[in-house]
Design an enzyme around this catalytic site. Structure first.
Site, PDB file in Angstrom:
ATOM      1  N   CYS A 158       0.849  -1.184   0.000  1.00 17.07           N
ATOM      2  CA  CYS A 158       0.000   0.000   0.000  1.00 17.07           C
ATOM      3  C   CYS A 158       0.893   1.245   0.000  1.00 17.07           C
ATOM      4  O   CYS A 158       2.016   1.212   0.496  1.00 17.07           O
ATOM      5  CB  CYS A 158      -0.937   0.079   1.197  1.00 17.07           C
ATOM      6  SG  CYS A 158      -1.996  -1.345   1.403  1.00 17.07           S
ATOM      7  N   ARG A 170       3.996  -0.349  -4.902  1.00 14.35           N
ATOM      8  CA  ARG A 170       3.760  -0.896  -3.563  1.00 14.35           C
ATOM      9  C   ARG A 170       2.420  -1.619  -3.452  1.00 14.35           C
ATOM     10  O   ARG A 170       2.192  -2.354  -2.498  1.00 14.35           O
ATOM     11  CB  ARG A 170       3.799   0.238  -2.523  1.00 14.35           C
ATOM     12  CG  ARG A 170       5.133   0.930  -2.452  1.00 14.35           C
ATOM     13  CD  ARG A 170       5.059   2.086  -1.486  1.00 14.35           C
ATOM     14  NE  ARG A 170       4.939   1.622  -0.124  1.00 14.35           N
ATOM     15  CZ  ARG A 170       5.947   1.413   0.704  1.00 14.35           C
ATOM     16  NH1 ARG A 170       7.176   1.617   0.284  1.00 14.35           N
ATOM     17  NH2 ARG A 170       5.747   0.992   1.919  1.00 14.35           N
ATOM     18  N   TRP A 226      -2.968  -2.630  -1.443  1.00 16.10           N
ATOM     19  CA  TRP A 226      -2.709  -4.060  -1.613  1.00 16.10           C
ATOM     20  C   TRP A 226      -3.544  -4.723  -0.530  1.00 16.10           C
ATOM     21  O   TRP A 226      -3.266  -4.580   0.658  1.00 16.10           O
ATOM     22  CB  TRP A 226      -1.216  -4.358  -1.423  1.00 16.10           C
ATOM     23  CG  TRP A 226      -0.867  -5.779  -1.707  1.00 16.10           C
ATOM     24  CD1 TRP A 226      -0.482  -6.286  -2.919  1.00 16.10           C
ATOM     25  CD2 TRP A 226      -0.827  -6.866  -0.785  1.00 16.10           C
ATOM     26  NE1 TRP A 226      -0.234  -7.629  -2.803  1.00 16.10           N
ATOM     27  CE2 TRP A 226      -0.438  -8.018  -1.504  1.00 16.10           C
ATOM     28  CE3 TRP A 226      -1.111  -6.993   0.575  1.00 16.10           C
ATOM     29  CZ2 TRP A 226      -0.309  -9.266  -0.911  1.00 16.10           C
ATOM     30  CZ3 TRP A 226      -0.981  -8.244   1.172  1.00 16.10           C
ATOM     31  CH2 TRP A 226      -0.584  -9.358   0.425  1.00 16.10           C
ATOM     32  N   ASN A 259      -1.670   2.303   5.998  1.00 13.19           N
ATOM     33  CA  ASN A 259      -0.891   1.110   5.630  1.00 13.19           C
ATOM     34  C   ASN A 259      -0.715   0.283   6.894  1.00 13.19           C
ATOM     35  O   ASN A 259      -0.592   0.837   7.981  1.00 13.19           O
ATOM     36  CB  ASN A 259       0.510   1.488   5.149  1.00 13.19           C
ATOM     37  CG  ASN A 259       0.496   2.077   3.769  1.00 13.19           C
ATOM     38  OD1 ASN A 259      -0.535   2.167   3.141  1.00 13.19           O
ATOM     39  ND2 ASN A 259       1.673   2.489   3.311  1.00 13.19           N
ATOM     40  N   GLY A 260      -0.638  -1.035   6.732  1.00 16.16           N
ATOM     41  CA  GLY A 260      -0.380  -1.888   7.890  1.00 16.16           C
ATOM     42  C   GLY A 260      -1.635  -2.619   8.310  1.00 16.16           C
ATOM     43  O   GLY A 260      -2.548  -2.838   7.499  1.00 16.16           O
ATOM     44  N   GLU A 290      16.135 -18.805  -7.144  1.00 14.41           N
ATOM     45  CA  GLU A 290      15.852 -17.431  -7.554  1.00 14.41           C
ATOM     46  C   GLU A 290      15.274 -17.392  -8.977  1.00 14.41           C
ATOM     47  O   GLU A 290      14.306 -16.675  -9.247  1.00 14.41           O
ATOM     48  CB  GLU A 290      17.133 -16.587  -7.437  1.00 14.41           C
ATOM     49  CG  GLU A 290      17.020 -15.153  -7.889  1.00 14.41           C
ATOM     50  CD  GLU A 290      15.932 -14.354  -7.173  1.00 14.41           C
ATOM     51  OE1 GLU A 290      15.383 -14.824  -6.168  1.00 14.41           O
ATOM     52  OE2 GLU A 290      15.607 -13.261  -7.669  1.00 14.41           O
ATOM     53  N   LYS A 324      11.575 -16.035  -9.916  1.00 12.22           N
ATOM     54  CA  LYS A 324      11.331 -14.977 -10.902  1.00 12.22           C
ATOM     55  C   LYS A 324      10.284 -15.433 -11.907  1.00 12.22           C
ATOM     56  O   LYS A 324       9.370 -14.687 -12.244  1.00 12.22           O
ATOM     57  CB  LYS A 324      12.624 -14.616 -11.669  1.00 12.22           C
ATOM     58  CG  LYS A 324      13.654 -13.844 -10.914  1.00 12.22           C
ATOM     59  CD  LYS A 324      13.322 -12.393 -10.641  1.00 12.22           C
ATOM     60  CE  LYS A 324      12.634 -12.242  -9.318  1.00 12.22           C
ATOM     61  NZ  LYS A 324      13.434 -12.014  -8.155  1.00 12.22           N
ATOM     62  N   GLU A 364       6.740 -15.660 -10.305  1.00  9.66           N
ATOM     63  CA  GLU A 364       6.087 -14.427  -9.859  1.00  9.66           C
ATOM     64  C   GLU A 364       5.648 -13.529 -11.005  1.00  9.66           C
ATOM     65  O   GLU A 364       4.656 -12.822 -10.875  1.00  9.66           O
ATOM     66  CB  GLU A 364       6.883 -13.669  -8.791  1.00  9.66           C
ATOM     67  CG  GLU A 364       8.126 -12.987  -9.205  1.00  9.66           C
ATOM     68  CD  GLU A 364       8.814 -12.265  -8.032  1.00  9.66           C
ATOM     69  OE1 GLU A 364       8.139 -11.794  -7.103  1.00  9.66           O
ATOM     70  OE2 GLU A 364      10.045 -12.168  -8.058  1.00  9.66           O
ATOM     71  N   HIS A 410      14.891 -38.111  -5.453  1.00  7.63           N
ATOM     72  CA  HIS A 410      14.072 -38.417  -4.272  1.00  7.63           C
ATOM     73  C   HIS A 410      12.667 -37.853  -4.393  1.00  7.63           C
ATOM     74  O   HIS A 410      12.005 -37.662  -3.385  1.00  7.63           O
ATOM     75  CB  HIS A 410      14.779 -37.895  -3.021  1.00  7.63           C
ATOM     76  CG  HIS A 410      16.155 -38.474  -2.871  1.00  7.63           C
ATOM     77  ND1 HIS A 410      16.371 -39.774  -2.471  1.00  7.63           N
ATOM     78  CD2 HIS A 410      17.375 -37.955  -3.146  1.00  7.63           C
ATOM     79  CE1 HIS A 410      17.677 -40.018  -2.470  1.00  7.63           C
ATOM     80  NE2 HIS A 410      18.312 -38.930  -2.877  1.00  7.63           N
ATOM     81  N   LYS A 431       5.620  -4.813  -3.854  1.00 12.83           N
ATOM     82  CA  LYS A 431       7.068  -4.681  -3.742  1.00 12.83           C
ATOM     83  C   LYS A 431       7.538  -4.815  -2.298  1.00 12.83           C
ATOM     84  O   LYS A 431       8.572  -5.405  -2.033  1.00 12.83           O
ATOM     85  CB  LYS A 431       7.476  -3.321  -4.318  1.00 12.83           C
ATOM     86  CG  LYS A 431       8.969  -3.058  -4.322  1.00 12.83           C
ATOM     87  CD  LYS A 431       9.652  -3.888  -5.359  1.00 12.83           C
ATOM     88  CE  LYS A 431      11.157  -3.712  -5.363  1.00 12.83           C
ATOM     89  NZ  LYS A 431      11.795  -4.874  -6.013  1.00 12.83           N
TER      90      LYS A 431
END
Ligand code: AGP
Length: 614
Positions: free
Chosen positions: A2, A27, A78, A104-105, A487, A491, A494, A510, A609
């Site tokens: 947010c 954000r 968000w 926010n939060g 990584e 990428k 996402e 395995h 983000k």
């Protein structure tokens, strides 16, 4: 997560608010809104819309005349509490429409507060936790917004940053924060409040960083910071020297592609003047002198997502060069386990944003146990640096793309510098050994720059085109190639939403090998080094099951082409440093696949983000 922007001054602020939100869109981008306050006697002009900022812009065309307002507050969301709907978008208003709040939060006790307000007759219009705030403030209001907010703060639990305005007090905004960022921009006869500096960087570079519990008042007299009990608490005005253009795409189609190409600069800058030719490393901000660092017997690393992958690579570097044992764990688990860190241990919290809630919490747990906590971050003055005993800064510049790229490689470089420093202090490296490593490290940004200017990226694009319709990718690697696979796979998932599995190649038998069928694409990180032959054996095993293999291999390797279907070449480096070079084609591979599928790589669905909620 947010974004918040607020403005008080002499200019009509509708456009300033919307532009600020556009710069904060990285954000959160589920929905957005703003409220403008015109003058005494008027209420708020409220505009909210679901979707990205273009939807808000379109919706704001309905505002006739409100654009003369010189006080405003806006938010890009968000979703945490409540679905993505216009009713859940901020700002939220009190029942009488006189109080507007953006937040926010999370307000953790909002259910309880909501029930209590409802029992008193308050009607809620959203499913959000935020909406309790305007109602509580309105109930406490007796002619002074600051006093009302001071009365409300003790009632709420959680971590938050919020900004409120009252229709009876045009020209005034009041904000407060607790464990969520809120920063003031100080202009000439005007001021801003935002969750991140880029929101107002075009307007002013003078900022005031707020502390937890501060209450800040923006009005015609300027900016006043108060403590929770109402005492004046003047804060210094600081100047930020960030490059404004960092918040622009600079000729690239996307922030992500721009940031991939900025990696050489991020690495050069992160090395900066810290590395001497003889392999000695100067890091001023650690909060530990060399003697204390030399006594460190154990290191814990805590981080999330891509930063966690950088930490995994850091473990290889630190254990190999400095022979110091490293325990690494995702912060969201570490914070809830029995913490065994203590005095004499070094705990490194890796967070590019410096805001990730779980990483901050894990760092706090370790600090309470007496460990020396260092924040490895890209943002000076961020919460992580405030919560830590010291810092280790990457110098990657502002990263806007939700998929972290340049901050990841910069984190790995910073960890390499720390590993080299520790290696010398611990006498695990000779001066000659350290000198060679220093030279190798310095060469890495040049090698990546040359790679990005070569036909390597075009080859990645061509291969990605051929695989664009595949529905699953397996990533395999060994040694430092394992976190590179993690990584690369992160990428891809996402930004392209393609399911991936990343595994240590030796562990494949395995379980994950059962996923393979004729034509399954397998990406194998196979740079030259002591596990190369082992990786070739794993490639043969997957080929025997009909897989198609895309290898990331060292330029000039003659064997690899006989074993695989496609090769993405990377520059030659010592094996450990291949973690910095092999990840680049994987970033590009994810990018090309996602764009080939027509997806918005800078704003992948459901992601944000900075993750300021646990
Ligand atoms: C990276 O591409 C992701 N967006 C995500 O995993 C990110 O690395 C994670 O949220 C941690 O962020 P931080 O570095 O700001 O703490």
């Amino acid at each position: 997560m947010c974004g918040i922007i607020g403005y008080v001054g002499g200019r009509p602020c509708q456009e300033l608010i919307v532009q600020g939100l556009e710069r904060l869109e990285y954000r959160g981008y589920d929905s957005a809104g703003f409220a403008l306050l015109d003058g005494p006697g008027h209420g708020f002009a409220l505009v909210r819309a679901v979707g990205n900022l273009s939807k808000l812009r379109a919706a704001s065309e309905s505002l006739n005349g409100a654009s003369v307002a010189t006080t405003g507050l806006g938010h890009t969301r968000w979703a945490t509490h409540g679905r993505v709907t216009e009713a859940n978008a901020h700002p939220h208003l009190s029942g009488d429409g006189r109080v507007a709040v953006v937040m926010n939060g999370i307000i953790e006790n909002y259910m309880e507060l909501r029930r209590e307000l409802q029992d008193g007759g308050v009607v809620f219009h959203s499913e959000t936790d935020t909406e309790v705030l305007p109602h509580l403030i309105a109930r406490a209001y007796q002619g002074d917004l600051v006093e009302a907010i001071r009365a409300v703060i003790p009632m709420i639990a959680g971590h938050y940053a919020f900004v409120a305005a009252h229709a009876d007090e045009p020209g005034r905004l009041v904000g407060t924060r607790f464990e969520c960022p809120l920063v003031v921009g100080v202009g000439t006869d005007e001021s801003f409040l935002a969750s991140a500096i880029p929101a107002f960087l075009h307007e002013t570079r003078e900022i005031i960083n707020l502390d937890d519990g501060d209450i800040v008042v923006l009005d015609a007299d300027g900016v006043h910071v108060l403590t929770a009990d109402g005492a004046s608490a003047p804060h210094p005005v600081e100047r930020v020297e960030w490059d404004e253009d960092a918040a622009e795409k600079g000729g690239y189609d996307t922030f992500m592609l721009k940031e991939i190409h900025e990696q050489p600069a991020a690495l050069w800058d992160t090395i900066g003047d810290r590395l001497r030719d003889n392999g000695s490393v100067i890091i001023d901000e650690l909060g530990l002198d060399d003697a204390a660092l030399a006594r460190v017997e154990r290191i814990h690393i805590v981080a999330c997502g891509t930063s966690f992958h950088a930490g995994l690579i850091g473990r290889y570097l630190i254990e190999d060069w400095a022979r110091v044992p490293v325990h690494i764990e995702v912060a969201s688990e570490y914070r809830y386990r029995t913490c065994l860190a203590g005095p004499g241990d070094l705990v490194i919290g890796i967070t590019q944003s410096g805001e990730t809630a779980d990483t901050l919490a894990a760092m706090r747990v370790a600090r309470e146990r007496g460990a020396h906590v260092v924040a490895l971050t890209n943002i000076m003055g961020s919460q992580a640096t405030r919560d830590a005993d010291g810092a280790l800064y990457t110098r990657a510049g502002l990263e806007i793309g939700v998929a972290a790229t340049k901050t990841h490689t910069a984190q790995v470089m910073a960890l390499a510098l720390l590993a080299l420093k520790l290696g010398r202090l611990k006498w695990a490296l000779t001066e000659a050994g350290a000198t060679d490593l220093a030279e190798d490290l310095r060469r890495v940004p040049d090698l990546i720059e040359a790679y990005l200017a070569s036909d390597g990226p075009a080859k990645v694009a061509e291969v990605a085109q051929r695989y664009r319709d595949r529905e699953f990718f397996l990533y395999l690697g060994r040694h430092v190639g394992v976190p590179v696979c993690f990584e690369g796979a992160l990428k891809l998932k996402e930004i392209s939403y393609i399911p991936t599995e990343a595994y240590p190649a030796g562990e494949m038998k395995h379980g994950p090998i059962a996923l393979l069928e004729e034509g399954s694409p397998v990406v194998v990180v196979a740079p030259d080094g002591h596990v190369f032959d082992k990786v070739i054996s794993n490639i043969q095993e997957v080929k025997a099951r009909g897989a198609r293999v895309i290898a990331v291999a060292t330029q000039g390797n003659r064997q690899i082409s006989q074993h695989v279907d496609d090769v993405l070449w990377t520059p030659k480096t010592p094996a450990l440093l291949s973690a910095l070079t092999t990840v680049v084609p994987l970033q590009l591979f994810a990018y090309e696949l996602a764009t080939a599928r027509g997806l918005n790589v800078d704003q992948p669905r459901n992601l944000a983000k900075t993750v300021t909620v646990e």
